[in-house]
Write a protein that holds these residues in place. Structure first.
Motif, PDB file in Angstrom:
ATOM      1  N   LEU A 119     -32.657  -2.404 -59.032  1.00  0.00           N
ATOM      2  CA  LEU A 119     -33.374  -4.026 -59.052  1.00  0.00           C
ATOM      3  C   LEU A 119     -34.415  -3.489 -60.251  1.00  0.00           C
ATOM      4  N   ASN A 120     -35.620  -2.424 -59.982  1.00  0.00           N
ATOM      5  CA  ASN A 120     -36.132  -2.594 -61.040  1.00  0.00           C
ATOM      6  C   ASN A 120     -35.582  -2.527 -61.970  1.00  0.00           C
ATOM      7  N   ALA A 121     -34.425  -1.878 -62.939  1.00  0.00           N
ATOM      8  CA  ALA A 121     -34.078  -1.549 -63.986  1.00  0.00           C
ATOM      9  C   ALA A 121     -33.025  -2.568 -64.584  1.00  0.00           C
ATOM     10  N   LEU A 122     -32.744  -3.386 -63.088  1.00  0.00           N
ATOM     11  CA  LEU A 122     -31.676  -4.453 -63.757  1.00  0.00           C
ATOM     12  C   LEU A 122     -33.047  -5.756 -64.003  1.00  0.00           C
ATOM     13  N   VAL A 123     -33.798  -5.892 -63.001  1.00  0.00           N
ATOM     14  CA  VAL A 123     -34.840  -7.471 -63.245  1.00  0.00           C
ATOM     15  C   VAL A 123     -35.888  -6.894 -62.930  1.00  0.00           C
ATOM     16  N   GLY A 124     -36.580  -6.091 -63.257  1.00  0.00           N
ATOM     17  CA  GLY A 124     -37.868  -5.615 -63.487  1.00  0.00           C
ATOM     18  C   GLY A 124     -38.476  -5.871 -62.233  1.00  0.00           C
ATOM     19  N   LEU A 125     -37.725  -5.949 -61.137  1.00  0.00           N
ATOM     20  CA  LEU A 125     -38.534  -6.258 -59.494  1.00  0.00           C
ATOM     21  C   LEU A 125     -40.066  -4.924 -59.490  1.00  0.00           C
ATOM     22  N   ASP A 126     -40.323  -4.873 -58.363  1.00  0.00           N
ATOM     23  CA  ASP A 126     -41.092  -3.611 -57.778  1.00  0.00           C
ATOM     24  C   ASP A 126     -40.149  -3.043 -57.152  1.00  0.00           C
ATOM     25  N   PRO A 127     -40.073  -1.350 -57.423  1.00  0.00           N
ATOM     26  CA  PRO A 127     -39.006  -1.339 -56.443  1.00  0.00           C
ATOM     27  C   PRO A 127     -39.832  -1.082 -55.261  1.00  0.00           C
ATOM     28  N   LYS A 128     -40.899  -1.318 -54.497  1.00  0.00           N
ATOM     29  CA  LYS A 128     -40.625  -0.953 -53.515  1.00  0.00           C
ATOM     30  C   LYS A 128     -39.978  -2.557 -52.884  1.00  0.00           C
ATOM     31  N   GLN A 273     -31.582   6.753 -68.381  1.00  0.00           N
ATOM     32  CA  GLN A 273     -31.665   6.978 -70.778  1.00  0.00           C
ATOM     33  C   GLN A 273     -30.537   6.831 -71.469  1.00  0.00           C
ATOM     34  N   ALA A 274     -29.440   7.331 -71.143  1.00  0.00           N
ATOM     35  CA  ALA A 274     -27.765   8.003 -70.775  1.00  0.00           C
ATOM     36  C   ALA A 274     -27.411   6.322 -71.266  1.00  0.00           C
ATOM     37  N   PHE A 275     -27.346   5.288 -70.383  1.00  0.00           N
ATOM     38  CA  PHE A 275     -26.550   3.844 -70.488  1.00  0.00           C
ATOM     39  C   PHE A 275     -27.427   3.437 -71.407  1.00  0.00           C
ATOM     40  N   GLN A 276     -28.956   3.493 -71.917  1.00  0.00           N
ATOM     41  CA  GLN A 276     -29.910   2.733 -72.456  1.00  0.00           C
ATOM     42  C   GLN A 276     -29.157   3.283 -74.147  1.00  0.00           C
ATOM     43  N   ALA A 277     -29.284   4.313 -74.093  1.00  0.00           N
ATOM     44  CA  ALA A 277     -29.264   5.181 -75.432  1.00  0.00           C
ATOM     45  C   ALA A 277     -27.672   4.471 -75.704  1.00  0.00           C
ATOM     46  N   ALA A 278     -26.601   4.394 -75.189  1.00  0.00           N
ATOM     47  CA  ALA A 278     -25.473   3.802 -75.118  1.00  0.00           C
ATOM     48  C   ALA A 278     -25.523   1.981 -75.647  1.00  0.00           C
ATOM     49  N   LEU A 279     -25.277   1.645 -75.531  1.00  0.00           N
ATOM     50  CA  LEU A 279     -25.858  -0.170 -75.056  1.00  0.00           C
ATOM     51  C   LEU A 279     -27.308  -0.687 -75.161  1.00  0.00           C
ATOM     52  N   GLN A 281     -30.709  -2.506 -74.262  1.00  0.00           N
ATOM     53  CA  GLN A 281     -31.198  -3.235 -73.462  1.00  0.00           C
ATOM     54  C   GLN A 281     -30.627  -3.157 -71.966  1.00  0.00           C
ATOM     55  N   LEU A 282     -28.869  -3.972 -72.795  1.00  0.00           N
ATOM     56  CA  LEU A 282     -27.678  -4.231 -72.180  1.00  0.00           C
ATOM     57  C   LEU A 282     -27.324  -2.881 -70.919  1.00  0.00           C
ATOM     58  N   GLY A 283     -27.313  -1.888 -71.632  1.00  0.00           N
ATOM     59  CA  GLY A 283     -27.162  -0.446 -70.490  1.00  0.00           C
ATOM     60  C   GLY A 283     -28.247  -0.023 -69.656  1.00  0.00           C
ATOM     61  N   LEU A 284     -29.213  -0.832 -70.106  1.00  0.00           N
ATOM     62  CA  LEU A 284     -30.305  -0.367 -69.140  1.00  0.00           C
ATOM     63  C   LEU A 284     -30.077  -1.250 -67.133  1.00  0.00           C
ATOM     64  N   ARG A 285     -29.462  -2.785 -67.894  1.00  0.00           N
ATOM     65  CA  ARG A 285     -29.301  -3.657 -67.201  1.00  0.00           C
ATOM     66  C   ARG A 285     -27.638  -3.127 -66.267  1.00  0.00           C
ATOM     67  N   ILE A 286     -26.890  -2.701 -67.281  1.00  0.00           N
ATOM     68  CA  ILE A 286     -26.207  -2.089 -67.187  1.00  0.00           C
ATOM     69  C   ILE A 286     -25.929  -0.913 -65.453  1.00  0.00           C
ATOM     70  N   PHE A 287     -26.856  -0.061 -66.249  1.00  0.00           N
ATOM     71  CA  PHE A 287     -27.266   1.331 -65.104  1.00  0.00           C
ATOM     72  C   PHE A 287     -28.338   0.870 -63.932  1.00  0.00           C
ATOM     73  N   GLY A 288     -28.706  -0.393 -64.259  1.00  0.00           N
ATOM     74  CA  GLY A 288     -29.523  -0.937 -62.390  1.00  0.00           C
ATOM     75  C   GLY A 288     -29.282  -1.619 -61.908  1.00  0.00           C
ATOM     76  N   LEU A 289     -27.239  -2.251 -62.299  1.00  0.00           N
ATOM     77  CA  LEU A 289     -26.656  -2.904 -61.595  1.00  0.00           C
ATOM     78  C   LEU A 289     -25.692  -1.818 -60.651  1.00  0.00           C
TER      79      LEU A 289
END
Length: 413
Positions: A119-128, A273-279, A281-289
Motif C-alpha cells: 500500500l505504501n508503493a501503491l498510494v504512499g500510505l505509511d507501512p504500519k 526496482q525492476a517494475f519501476q525500471a520497466a514502467l 511510476q506506473l510500474g511502481l504502482r503496479i508492483f504495489g498492487l
C-alpha cells in the motif's frame, strides 16, 4: 417432472463441485505467491539470470508431487492433516500442528509487513497503517457469516489480477524468452541454494495443506471424487507455475536490458526496482498492487490453514469457533508487527527452518499411509508412480530441511 428435478439437481451438484475445486486451486496458489516469494524470485533472477528458470521448474515438479500426495490422502481419509498424522503415528499430529501454527504465525507477520509495503508503493500510505488496514480487512472477512464465500471470491479475483498485471509488465520488459526457455531446460548454472529457498517459501509450512483442507471443508472427499481432486491439484500447480514463471520473465527482461538492481542492502527491494525500471511510476504502482494483493491473500491463506490444524487440541470445534480462533491469530500477528515495526528477521529465519521440517515430516507420513494404510483410505489402491515419486521428493525435502536447520544455527551464532 421427476426427470427435470433430477437434471436440475445434477447441474447444481456439478456447479458446486466446480466452485469447490476452483476455490481450493486459488487458495493454494495465492498462498504460495506471497511477499517472500516475490522478493526471492527477484533476488535470484538478478543473481542467476536466465539460469534461475531451472530453479523454478524444479520447484514446480517438487510442488506437483507434494500436492498430489497431500490432496489425495486428505480427500481419501476425510481428515485434516494433523488428525491423519495422529491416526498413523501417535502424537505426531500434535508436532505437525505446532510446527505449522508457529510457522504460520511468524510468516503472517511478514505477510502483514508486505501488505503495508504494498500500500505504501501503491498510494504512499505509511507501512504500519497499510499493514493494519490489510489485517483488519482479513478480520472483517473472517467475522462474516459469509466468510467462506468472501474467501473464495477474493482468492480467485486477486489471483487473476496478479497474473494479469504481471503479464502486462512482462510485455513491457521484453525478456529474452528463447534464452530463458533454453536455460530452464538446460541450465548453464544450477544453484541448489536457490532451489531450496524457493521450495521452502512456496511449498513448505502451511502452504502444502491450504488447498487440500479447503476441499475437505467443502466436502469434496472420498474415492468417488478422487479424479476431480487429482485434476484440481494439477491445475493449481499450473496456476502457481504460470505466476512464478511470468514474474521471473518480467524481472529477467529488466535485468537483461542492463538495468542495475540493488540486492546488497537489507532495505533493498529488487522487485520494486525492476517494475519501476520497466514502467516508471506506473510500474511502481503496479508492483504495489501486486504485492498488496499477494500479501492480503497470504494473510488469509496462512490464518485459515493454520487454524485447521487446531483440531487435535479441540476435536469438536465448530466452524464459528474456528473463525474466532482465526481472527485471534490475525490480531496476534498484527500486534507483533506493530510493536516491532517490521517483520522480525530473526524470527522469520527461525520459522523458515521450522517450515523446512514441516514439509518432509508431513510428506513422509502421507507416503507411509499411501504405502501401508489403505484401511484409512477406504481400501483405495494408491498409484505406484505417485508413491515412488513421493519417496524421491521425501529424500530431497529432508535434505532441504537439514540445510534449513544449518542455516538457522549459522544465523543465530
Amino acid at each position: 417432472m421427476y426427470m427435470e428435478n433430477r437434471t436440475s439437481n445434477t447441474k447444481t451438484f456439478v456447479k458446486n463441485r466446480r466452485a469447490s475445486l476452483i476455490s481450493a486451486i486459488f487458495l493454494m496458489a495465492t498462498s504460495a505467491i506471497g511477499p517472500g516469494f516475490i522478493t526471492q524470485t527477484a533476488t535470484f533472477t538478478v543473481t542467476l539470470g536466465s539460469a534461475f528458470g531451472f530453479g523454478i521448474l524444479a520447484s514446480i515438479i517438487i510442488d506437483f508431487v507434494v500436492q498430489q500426495n497431500i490432496w489425495r490422502v486428505v480427500s481419501l481419509t476425510k481428515m485434516y492433516s494433523s488428525d491423519i498424522a495422529n491416526a498413523t503415528i501417535p502424537y505426531s499430529g500434535y508436532v505437525l500442528a505446532i510446527l505449522v501454527i508457529f510457522g504460520g504465525l511468524v510468516f503472517n507477520i511478514g505477510n502483514i509487513a508486505g501488505a503495508g509495503l504494498g500500500l505504501n508503493a501503491l498510494v504512499g500510505l505509511d507501512p504500519k497503517w497499510g499493514g493494519a488496514i490489510s489485517a483488519f480487512m482479513a478480520i472483517y472477512i473472517f467475522s462474516s457469516h459469509k466468510a467462506s464465500h468472501f474467501i473464495d471470491r477474493l482468492m480467485i479475483g486477486f489471483g487473476l489480477l496478479m497474473i494479469g498485471l504481471t503479464l502486462f509488465v512482462l510485455f513491457a520488459a521484453h525478456p529474452p524468452i528463447g534464452q530463458a526457455f533454453t536455460e530452464t531446460l538446460f541450465p548453464s548454472n544450477i544453484d541448489f541454494a536457490s532451489i531450496t529457498t524457493i521450495v521452502g517459501g512456496t511449498v513448505g509450512g502451511y502452504i502444502s495443506y491450504a488447498g487440500a483442507h479447503r476441499l475437505l471443508d467443502k466436502k469434496m472427499v472420498g474415492v468417488e471424487n478422487i479424479k476431480y481432486v487429482s485434476s484440481a491439484a494439477t491445475r493449481g500447480i499450473i496456476v502457481v507455475g504460470v505466476m512464478r514463471y511470468i514474474l521471473f520473465l518480467a524481472i529477467l527482461g529488466v535485468v537483461a536490458s542492463g538495468v542495475t538492481i540493488d540486492i546488497s542492502s537489507y532495505a533493498a527491494n529488487p522487485a520494486s526496482q525492476a517494475f519501476q525500471a520497466a514502467l516508471g511510476q506506473l510500474g511502481l504502482r503496479i508492483f504495489g498492487l501486486i504485492l498488496w494483493a499477494a500479501a492480503l491473500t497470504s494473510i488469509i491463506g496462512a490464518a485459515y490453514t493454520s487454524m485447521t490444524f487446531i483440531t487435535p487440541f479441540k476435536p469438536s470445534i465448530t466452524i464459528r469457533q474456528r473463525q474466532i480462533a482465526t481472527i485471534i491469530f490475525i490480531i496476534c500477528s498484527l500486534a507483533i508487527y506493530l510493536i516491532m515495526g517490521t517483520a522480525p528477521v530473526s524470527l522469520l529465519v527461525f520459522a523458515g527452518g521450522f517450515n523446512g521440517l514441516v514439509l518432509p515430516l508431513g510428506l513422509t507420513i502421507f507416503i507411509f499411509i499411501g504405502w501401508k494404510r489403505a484401511d484409512l483410505m477406504s481400501g483405495y489402491h494408491y498409484p505406484h508412480w505417485l508413491l515412488w515419486s513421493g519417496f524421491i521428493v521425501c529424500a530431497i525435502t529432508w535434505y532441504m530441511g537439514a540445510m534449513s536447520i544449518v542455516t538457522i544455527f549459522n544465523y543465530l551464532r
